[in-house]
Write an enzyme that holds these catalytic residues in place. Structure first.
Site: not given
Ligand SMILES: *Cc1c(COP(=O)(O)O)cnc(C)c1O
Length: 399
Positions: A66, A194, A270
């Site tokens: 992203k 996250h 991530e």
């Protein structure tokens, strides 16, 4: 339109930031390609990936595309042995085109259309994320193929982006989802979270890991199938205008918390921003200038609607500098090229007097910059120039 966005201020200008070699590279790139440019240094991508790999030795790193979905970034990380975190069919297509083996990918968008699931499955990606029953139900049709992670929510008001406002469930809801998955015969592989982008405090990860450990234990106590994976997400911070903790130090308490998990649990992460932020430098040139209210306004060929879109969508304070440092220092404003008045990058900043055509350089411009840029007013996005790029996949093809 009056949309609030960050405007860089005097702290952003640093006159010592460019070495002679860097200035040379910037000048020759602009001579060759024109401005505006984004210089993407693949060596920095490698260094950042290796630094985080060393800091988290038992964690498989899935680069989240992203913040900078660029083929050269994928190629560079693929050659380093990295894995990848995908969220959309466009990202699936990008890694597929670069020859990334599907086993090295996970798909982590918590809300998907059936088409998104099918696109990822057709490529061979089998790991998906859910955080509610409605989403879980979508996987009944694919239960023989998929392994799911349940995303938990941990709010973080200090982060640049609190990614647990929009996504994630409570530990109680996670347990209910896992129980429901069992009745539907869907394989739940583990948990994910996250803690928020650019999280400065490692304790946020530690707290989240401890909660996940509790949930994993309760899963066992309730005779549900044991979980084998913990995904600790992204969020790892970089130094913009203020120094953040070195990454090895930052990860020490995280590793400590991870060591308390059962040995059977595999840990993945991530990271996005940490891998790419430092790797890109923006170069804009002065199109024109005017004196207004005692300040000199410089109109650049890149702005809020272009590479500096992070000032709108992210919270980053990019360090700025100029190639020309000779002129008298004057209070200045740096504005973007569009006809919109919100298109201002920096105000109340002391700059050496610039001439039209002079170059303004932005550092730490790799994450959430070009990714969110637009072509508003028909100002083309900055071109990307690759530095230290070795396309191993293509070399192999040729060889
Ligand atoms: C944006 C995002 C990331 C990357 O986060 P960074 O803060 O850039 O490291 C990772 N995982 C998911 C699910 C995301 O949405």
């Amino acid at each position: 339109m009056a949309i609030a966005h960050s405007v860089l201020d005097f702290q952003s200008y640093s006159s010592s930031a460019l070495s002679a070699q860097e200035s040379q590279l910037i000048q020759t790139s602009v001579d060759q390609f024109g401005a505006p440019l984004l210089l993407l240094d693949c060596d920095v991508i490698r260094q950042q990936y290796q630094a985080l790999s060393r800091a988290l030795p038992n964690v498989t790193l899935h680069f989240a595309l992203k913040p900078l979905p660029h083929p050269a970034v994928v190629q560079t990380l693929l050659a380093e042995g990295a894995s990848f975190d995908l969220a959309t069919s466009g990202e699936v297509e990008l890694v597929a085109e670069q020859g990334v083996p599907a086993e090295r990918t996970i798909h982590t968008h918590p809300i998907k259309r059936d088409r998104d699931i099918r696109d990822a499955l057709a490529y061979g990606c089998k790991v998906f994320v859910v955080d509610n029953i409605n989403e879980l139900e979508k996987f009944i049709a694919y239960r023989d193929e998929v392994e799911l992670l349940v995303r938990l929510s941990f709010r973080n008001s200090e982060a640049f982006a609190d990614l647990s406002k929009k996504f994630g469930c409570s530990p109680q809801q996670a347990l209910e989802l896992i129980a429901q998955a069992k009745t539907w015969n869907i394989h739940i592989k583990g948990l994910s979270f996250h803690v928020g982008s650019q999280t400065m405090n490692p304790q946020k990860y530690v707290d989240a890991i401890e909660t996940c450990r509790d949930v994993m234990q309760q899963v066992v106590e309730r005779n549900l199938p044991a979980l084998s994976t913990l995904d600790i997400g992204g969020g790892f911070p970089v130094s913009y205008n203020s120094q953040v903790m070195p990454i090895e130090l930052f990860c020490q308490p995280i590793n400590q918390a991870l060591s308390q998990l059962p040995e059977t649990v595999q840990v993945i992460a991530e990271p996005g921003r940490f891998i790419v932020a430092e790797a890109m430098t923006s170069v804009a040139s002065v199109m024109g200038q005017a004196e207004r209210d005692g300040q000199i306004w410089y109109y650049l060929d890149d702005g809020i609607y272009g590479s500096f879109s992070g000032l709108m969508f992210d919270d980053a304070k990019y360090p700025l500098t100029t190639l020309n440092k000779e002129g008298e220092w004057l209070p200045s404003v740096l504005a973007g090229p569009t006809c919109d008045s919100i298109d201002v990058i920096a105000e109340n900043i002391m700059l050496p007097k610039l001439n039209n055509g002079d170059l303004v350089v932005g550092r730490m411009m790799g994450a959430y910059t070009s990714a969110t840029a637009t072509d508003f007013n028909f100002f083309k996005r900055a071109q990307t120039v690759l530095i230290n790029h070795q396309n191993i996949a293509q070399e192999r093809l040729i060889g």
